[in-house]
Write a protein that holds these residues in place. Structure first.
Motif, PDB file in Angstrom:
ATOM      1  N   THR A   1     -77.885  64.969  -3.874  1.00 61.72           N
ATOM      2  CA  THR A   1     -76.786  65.601  -3.808  1.00 61.72           C
ATOM      3  C   THR A   1     -76.177  65.847  -2.009  1.00 61.72           C
ATOM      4  O   THR A   1     -75.167  66.170  -1.824  1.00 61.72           O
ATOM      5  N   ALA A   2     -76.842  64.849  -1.544  1.00 59.74           N
ATOM      6  CA  ALA A   2     -75.971  63.723  -0.550  1.00 59.74           C
ATOM      7  C   ALA A   2     -75.090  62.646  -0.783  1.00 59.74           C
ATOM      8  O   ALA A   2     -74.422  62.519   0.241  1.00 59.74           O
ATOM      9  N   TRP A   3     -75.587  62.187  -1.398  1.00 62.29           N
ATOM     10  CA  TRP A   3     -75.307  61.173  -1.474  1.00 62.29           C
ATOM     11  C   TRP A   3     -74.563  60.386  -2.803  1.00 62.29           C
ATOM     12  O   TRP A   3     -73.156  60.018  -2.979  1.00 62.29           O
ATOM     13  N   ASN A   4     -74.436  62.175  -3.798  1.00 61.84           N
ATOM     14  CA  ASN A   4     -73.640  62.024  -5.118  1.00 61.84           C
ATOM     15  C   ASN A   4     -72.063  62.213  -4.253  1.00 61.84           C
ATOM     16  O   ASN A   4     -71.478  62.741  -3.273  1.00 61.84           O
ATOM     17  N   GLU A   5     -71.075  62.172  -5.360  1.00 66.59           N
ATOM     18  CA  GLU A   5     -69.252  61.980  -4.673  1.00 66.59           C
ATOM     19  C   GLU A   5     -69.535  64.098  -4.981  1.00 66.59           C
ATOM     20  O   GLU A   5     -69.774  64.769  -6.256  1.00 66.59           O
ATOM     21  N   ALA A   6     -68.819  64.553  -4.003  1.00 62.28           N
ATOM     22  CA  ALA A   6     -68.590  65.711  -3.313  1.00 62.28           C
ATOM     23  C   ALA A   6     -66.573  65.881  -3.967  1.00 62.28           C
ATOM     24  O   ALA A   6     -65.599  65.043  -4.402  1.00 62.28           O
ATOM     25  N   ASP A   7     -66.357  67.286  -4.300  1.00 62.01           N
ATOM     26  CA  ASP A   7     -65.132  67.997  -4.223  1.00 62.01           C
ATOM     27  C   ASP A   7     -64.097  68.084  -3.378  1.00 62.01           C
ATOM     28  O   ASP A   7     -63.290  68.495  -3.120  1.00 62.01           O
ATOM     29  N   GLY A   8     -64.795  68.344  -1.947  1.00 59.98           N
ATOM     30  CA  GLY A   8     -64.210  68.507  -0.586  1.00 59.98           C
ATOM     31  C   GLY A   8     -64.946  69.326   0.133  1.00 59.98           C
ATOM     32  O   GLY A   8     -66.005  69.093  -0.220  1.00 59.98           O
ATOM     33  N   LEU A   9     -64.288  70.100   1.086  1.00 60.99           N
ATOM     34  CA  LEU A   9     -64.931  71.245   1.733  1.00 60.99           C
ATOM     35  C   LEU A   9     -64.858  72.054   0.837  1.00 60.99           C
ATOM     36  O   LEU A   9     -63.786  72.163   0.405  1.00 60.99           O
ATOM     37  N   ALA A  10     -65.337  73.129   1.739  1.00 63.86           N
ATOM     38  CA  ALA A  10     -65.711  74.601   1.690  1.00 63.86           C
ATOM     39  C   ALA A  10     -65.121  75.058   2.875  1.00 63.86           C
ATOM     40  O   ALA A  10     -65.199  75.220   4.688  1.00 63.86           O
ATOM     41  N   SER A  11     -65.090  76.815   2.785  1.00 66.44           N
ATOM     42  CA  SER A  11     -63.986  77.627   4.274  1.00 66.44           C
ATOM     43  C   SER A  11     -65.130  78.200   4.404  1.00 66.44           C
ATOM     44  O   SER A  11     -66.199  78.755   3.229  1.00 66.44           O
ATOM     45  N   LEU A  12     -65.692  78.843   5.837  1.00 63.60           N
ATOM     46  CA  LEU A  12     -66.536  80.188   6.303  1.00 63.60           C
ATOM     47  C   LEU A  12     -65.576  81.204   5.228  1.00 63.60           C
ATOM     48  O   LEU A  12     -64.710  81.914   5.608  1.00 63.60           O
ATOM     49  N   PRO A  13     -66.888  81.460   4.580  1.00 62.56           N
ATOM     50  CA  PRO A  13     -66.107  82.731   4.211  1.00 62.56           C
ATOM     51  C   PRO A  13     -66.472  84.063   5.248  1.00 62.56           C
ATOM     52  O   PRO A  13     -67.363  83.960   6.126  1.00 62.56           O
ATOM     53  N   ALA A  14     -65.881  85.406   4.459  1.00 64.00           N
ATOM     54  CA  ALA A  14     -65.880  86.672   5.873  1.00 64.00           C
ATOM     55  C   ALA A  14     -67.067  86.802   6.189  1.00 64.00           C
ATOM     56  O   ALA A  14     -68.433  86.968   5.021  1.00 64.00           O
ATOM     57  N   VAL A  15     -67.455  86.587   7.804  1.00 61.11           N
ATOM     58  CA  VAL A  15     -68.690  87.695   7.984  1.00 61.11           C
ATOM     59  C   VAL A  15     -68.690  89.275   8.714  1.00 61.11           C
ATOM     60  O   VAL A  15     -67.390  89.174   8.917  1.00 61.11           O
ATOM     61  N   ALA A  16     -68.808  89.918   7.769  1.00 66.06           N
ATOM     62  CA  ALA A  16     -68.965  91.256   8.212  1.00 66.06           C
ATOM     63  C   ALA A  16     -69.129  91.865   9.294  1.00 66.06           C
ATOM     64  O   ALA A  16     -69.884  90.847   9.805  1.00 66.06           O
TER      65      ALA A  16
ATOM     66  N   MET B   1     -65.283  61.544  -0.725  1.00 65.01           N
ATOM     67  CA  MET B   1     -66.443  62.002  -0.044  1.00 65.01           C
ATOM     68  C   MET B   1     -67.795  62.234  -0.757  1.00 65.01           C
ATOM     69  O   MET B   1     -67.661  62.513  -2.210  1.00 65.01           O
ATOM     70  N   ASN B   2     -68.980  62.347   0.396  1.00 67.49           N
ATOM     71  CA  ASN B   2     -69.613  62.750  -0.397  1.00 67.49           C
ATOM     72  C   ASN B   2     -70.494  63.503   0.008  1.00 67.49           C
ATOM     73  O   ASN B   2     -69.987  64.123   0.816  1.00 67.49           O
ATOM     74  N   GLY B   3     -72.164  64.068  -1.252  1.00 66.13           N
ATOM     75  CA  GLY B   3     -72.003  65.840  -0.515  1.00 66.13           C
ATOM     76  C   GLY B   3     -72.282  65.538   1.094  1.00 66.13           C
ATOM     77  O   GLY B   3     -72.233  67.060   1.616  1.00 66.13           O
ATOM     78  N   ALA B   4     -73.321  64.879   1.849  1.00 66.62           N
ATOM     79  CA  ALA B   4     -73.369  64.856   2.883  1.00 66.62           C
ATOM     80  C   ALA B   4     -72.018  64.717   3.706  1.00 66.62           C
ATOM     81  O   ALA B   4     -72.272  65.333   4.663  1.00 66.62           O
ATOM     82  N   GLU B   5     -71.390  64.506   3.685  1.00 66.90           N
ATOM     83  CA  GLU B   5     -69.747  64.678   4.229  1.00 66.90           C
ATOM     84  C   GLU B   5     -69.059  65.493   4.367  1.00 66.90           C
ATOM     85  O   GLU B   5     -68.759  66.240   5.064  1.00 66.90           O
ATOM     86  N   SER B   6     -69.244  65.725   2.701  1.00 68.65           N
ATOM     87  CA  SER B   6     -68.658  67.184   2.493  1.00 68.65           C
ATOM     88  C   SER B   6     -69.396  68.141   3.381  1.00 68.65           C
ATOM     89  O   SER B   6     -68.604  69.118   3.625  1.00 68.65           O
ATOM     90  N   LEU B   7     -70.644  67.985   3.933  1.00 65.41           N
ATOM     91  CA  LEU B   7     -71.677  69.246   3.888  1.00 65.41           C
ATOM     92  C   LEU B   7     -71.136  69.286   5.957  1.00 65.41           C
ATOM     93  O   LEU B   7     -70.414  69.846   6.443  1.00 65.41           O
ATOM     94  N   VAL B   8     -71.143  67.878   6.263  1.00 71.71           N
ATOM     95  CA  VAL B   8     -71.106  68.301   7.792  1.00 71.71           C
ATOM     96  C   VAL B   8     -69.582  68.121   8.371  1.00 71.71           C
ATOM     97  O   VAL B   8     -69.420  68.606   8.800  1.00 71.71           O
ATOM     98  N   ARG B   9     -68.565  68.185   6.861  1.00 69.74           N
ATOM     99  CA  ARG B   9     -67.135  68.069   7.914  1.00 69.74           C
ATOM    100  C   ARG B   9     -66.973  69.877   7.662  1.00 69.74           C
ATOM    101  O   ARG B   9     -66.325  70.219   8.416  1.00 69.74           O
ATOM    102  N   THR B  10     -67.245  70.506   6.595  1.00 64.86           N
ATOM    103  CA  THR B  10     -67.531  72.208   6.314  1.00 64.86           C
ATOM    104  C   THR B  10     -68.224  72.297   7.724  1.00 64.86           C
ATOM    105  O   THR B  10     -67.975  73.750   7.850  1.00 64.86           O
ATOM    106  N   LEU B  11     -69.429  71.974   7.651  1.00 70.43           N
ATOM    107  CA  LEU B  11     -70.078  72.697   9.327  1.00 70.43           C
ATOM    108  C   LEU B  11     -68.806  72.111  10.617  1.00 70.43           C
ATOM    109  O   LEU B  11     -69.303  73.620  11.377  1.00 70.43           O
TER     110      LEU B  11
END
Lengths: 514, 514
Positions: free
Chosen positions: A162-177, A1-11
């Motif tokens: 940063t969009a086309w290089n290999e990424a690590d995966g998704l990130a989850s939403l930090p807690a919002v106060a 998964m590239n950076g762009a995909e990791s971002l879209v999936r995260t969003l």
């Protein structure tokens, strides 16, 4: 998964379901990822002011951010005016701004610009992703920043590599106060002022202008005689029959001073002390009299509903609210197409649950009074004074609320700024009826020329405020972008046009010639 | 005399004769002063991107700055993309940006923004006048900054009270240092490289692309066999029959690499080493091979004409230039309206001394080759990659050169960004023929999606690159803003339309459907 995909999936994971976009080369991997990953509706704008204004409109109605997709510094630049409005509206927005690949920047290719520098004045949060493995976490942080109460503009800059290089995966939403509660002492002090016998006004803004909060304010007014007011420009005000009415602080300084002349305590609930939109020689900046004391009860990001609830409890407010608008609407107007006739017919024909986008500027000032008793509706305004928000705001509202009719009250001079939004309205078949108030002048500025003391203007000055010669043909402009349109020069024609527009499934534009 | 009048009188004194404007309340005293003081032509744009792009076009043709008049942060914001282009074009521009009165700023009224922060990324010089007595001197400094070689963007921020308070009088233009001469050693070293027998190319830019400088470059080429090149995007290139031809470094990276593959020494004359417009995975940023050495002979602000003269002298270059374009133009095309047919007819019908504004993007890339032998003309391009410069650039060029025909080669997607410029073309009756290349797509981006390796795009991706559905009707859009227009779907129709457009006194728009 590239950076762009990791971002879209995260969003998607963080709840983003809409992206208003005008991409370029440096965003192509992001486009490809949006294409591959389900869950985000992409809405193209043919100019970035449309994109950012639509994101603002979406946020105001959906109470959550959309993403924008912008092309480097100039793409962001084109979106700046409406991001300024979004920031002043405290709308949550997540901008994704492409940039050159990190290693390409030092070569100063033509599109190279200081994107962070451009983003900062219109953003509450700015970050440039350093590499593909950071993109997902940065994206999740951006959504969290946007969601931080009362709502913020977050700008994430995404170098192409940063969009086309290999990424690590998704990130989850930090807690919002959550919105912090207002403390009991503050509530007690507000209650003391309201019981003092001196003239008090609640100045309500932001979340405090929704139906539930207004009902509480109406109960407080019923128990204390407090006046209820709101700023001159509001992101979203719920009004109409059965809802509690608030007095809007007027734009003209003298009218605002008159409204506030007797107020001894102005209790700020999500608002700041009212100030003049512009300074004028020999007029004050502050609209409250010297004898008025401001009491900041709750900031915009506080739990305004909870604060009003606590205040009503503290006061033992009666269950029945004061200032509730009775259902009351006129018959459609007839005769000449005056500003009064326009407002009358709009009130007569407004459907239930309409979303009114008000960029009517001078002409628009007459409509609110007429529509107080119309069926319940939401009212959205230009919040940052950057004209050209109306047509894009309508796009965003219609995308957020596909089942609700959107009506645009639109000054002609302002409409010209972002008329490209009409094309998006047509492409997405949005249920928007735009009423162009065609007075063919920057009427506001003709008043202002007098207000600043520049009397007896000559030809050259008047020419700079006159947008006739040649007259804009709004029917042609709308049809040129695929939007059906009609012209009204009498009240009866306007009645027919507005009925036709509201009956139409997709967008419709009415040129109301004044 | 108030501050506004002291500024206007100073600007007139400093040689400013044109102001492209979109004023608001905070600029009303400036408007009143422009009205009272003779000497400045005011040209209204209905969007600030028109205003700043026109100032760029004016500067490129007049070789001196126009003023712009912009309304606070958002007004500047709307002008940022074309100021980015102007900065990359090294065009002299003097922005006058209104702000709130100094004492009003702390109240954070809706239009309050960090104007300096927004101005800095697109300006070489930024100043906020502190009081009315400083305005004249600051204005004169702004003009001097704009005039500093090779040309700069100067942004003067004018709080409203500095305009309306009493001023001291005029200020005069500070001395502007002339373009520095290139030293003899550098010239000698360039001559040594050119005599080395290794393949040399002169990469000419800026002032070196005018007829006189190109003639010198042609003489140098005649004496040494040097190749003559220019960057892919240029503010102004003088070309056509009888003028020395230069090879433009192409936009596609592979084509650029091929052009430069054999060059051992690239001698930079007002230019930088050529770099790719965008980075792509697995393609280099630098377009010169590893075996090529760049020799920076003269910077953009140096005396490029003098440097070429000195180099020609040093080399004892023959009086006859090489690479002179012979007069050679085709007959108008017939048959289908292909890109080739378009280019052929443009070359066939171009009048003497035309100004070509080239924002043709993909389609436009074919026209230069066909017009090499057309009558002498100026060629202006998008310099900073911020699309939406073409229509405004044409406005500025036509205002600067009322006796010369302006022809716009205009991609449809880019034209949409600042289509409001058509209204200014109509109001000012400017002699501009705009040819819209209506391919109804961001064609450039479809190529780029492939270039970045995003193959087999799906519906969602393609939709973001497709500006059809609905098709834009450019005839309606032009007429909606008062510009006469016609459509061409065959080569013969295009021939007739172009002849009609060129014969027309005011603006004319041709939708060339491809």
């Amino acid at each position: 998964m590239n950076g762009a995909e990791s971002l879209v999936r995260t969003l998607v994971d963080c709840g983003i379901d809409t992206c208003f976009a005008n991409p370029g080369t440096s965003e192509m991997h992001f486009v490809a990822a949006l294409d591959r990953v389900p869950g985000i509706r992409c809405v193209l704008g043919l100019f970035e002011g449309v994109v950012t204004g639509a994101a603002d409109g979406y946020a105001r109605m959906a109470d959550k951010p959309a993403a924008t997709l912008l092309h480097l510094g100039p793409g962001l630049g084109n979106g700046i005016a409406n991001l300024h409005n979004a920031k002043k509206a405290m709308s949550p927005v997540v901008n994704v701004i492409g940039d050159h690949a990190t290693y390409h920047l030092r070569h100063d290719a033509p599109l190279t610009a200081d994107i962070e520098g451009l983003a900062r004045p219109v953003s509450d949060w700015v970050r440039t992703s350093p590499d593909a493995r950071s993109v997902a976490a940065d994206g999740a942080q951006a959504v969290a920043a946007a969601l931080a109460p009362p709502g913020q503009v977050a700008s994430l800059i995404l170098p192409a590599d940063t969009a086309w290089n290999e990424a690590d995966g998704l990130a989850s939403l930090p807690a919002v106060a959550p919105r912090p509660a207002v403390d009991g002492d503050t509530i007690a002090e507000a209650a003391r002022l309201l019981r003092s016998g001196e003239t008090c006004a609640l100045l309500l803004a932001g979340r405090a202008l929704r139906e539930d909060a207004l009902h509480l304010a109406g109960r407080i007014a019923a128990g204390t005689g407090a006046r209820l007011m709101c700023p001159m420009s509001n992101a979203r005000l719920q009004r109409g029959a059965g809802r509690v009415m608030v007095e809007r602080v007027p734009y003209p300084v003298d009218m605002a001073l008159a409204l506030l002349a007797d107020v001894r305590h102005i209790i700020l609930i999500g608002s700041k002390s009212p100030v003049a939109f512009f300074a004028y020689p020999d007029k004050p900046s502050l609209l409250t009299p010297d004898t008025c004391e401001a009491f900041p009860m709750a900031a915009a990001g506080d739990d305004l509903l909870g604060a009003l609830e606590a205040l009503a409890d503290e006061l033992g407010a009666p269950p029945q609210a004061a200032h509730v608008a009775p259902a009351d609407r006129p018959e459609p107007a007839s005769g000449d197409l005056t500003v009064d006739a326009l407002a009358t017919t709009i009130s007569a024909l407004m459907p239930e649950d309409a979303i009114i986008v008000d960029e009517g500027i001078t002409v628009g000032r007459q409509v609110p009074a007429k529509t107080r008793g119309a069926p319940p509706h939401d009212w959205m305004q230009i919040t940052g004074g950057a004209i050209g928000i109306g047509l894009p705001l309508a796009v965003g509202a219609a995308v957020a609320c596909p089942d609700r009719p959107v009506i645009g009250l639109q000054a002609d001079g302002s409409a010209m700024y972002t008329l490209q939004a009409l094309w998006t309205q047509a492409r997405e078949s949005l249920n928007i009826t735009t009423i162009i108030f065609a007075n063919r002048t920057y009427a506001c500025l003709r008043d202002e020329l007098t207000n600043v003391g520049a009397l007896n203007p000559g030809r050259k000055a008047l020419d700079m405020l006159d947008i006739g010669n040649p007259d804009l043909d709004w029917i042609a402009l709308a049809r040129g972008m695929g939007v059906e349109a009609g012209r009204a020069t009498t009240a009866d024609e306007f009645n027919r046009q507005l009925a036709a527009g509201l009956a139409c499934q997709g967008p419709y534009l009415i040129e109301a010639v004044l």
